[in-house]
Design a protein around this motif. Structure first.
Motif: not given
Length: 62
Positions: A23-37
């Motif tokens: 689920x995690x990528x090298x993009x910070x914004x994407x990782x923030x959203x994944x962490x919320x879930x």
């Protein structure tokens, strides 16, 4: 010298990478959203620091 991160951030990040690596990528914004879930994190600052460390580790793994 580089910035030193707390053991809590490193430990939590590594556990999350082991469980949800796809689920995690090298993009910070994407990782923030994944962490919320996938995780319940008490503060925004802590979430951002964990997401930043995950982003750093994912870049190293590629």
């Amino acid at each position: 010298m580089g910035r030193i991160r707390q053991a809590l951030i490193k430990r939590t990040s590594m556990e999350l990478i082991k469980k949800y690596r796809d689920l995690f990528t090298t993009d910070f914004e994407t990782n923030k959203k994944v962490l919320e879930k996938v995780a319940v994190i008490s503060t925004k600052r802590l979430r951002n620091r964990i997401a930043g460390y995950i982003t750093h580790k994912m870049r190293q793994l590629q």
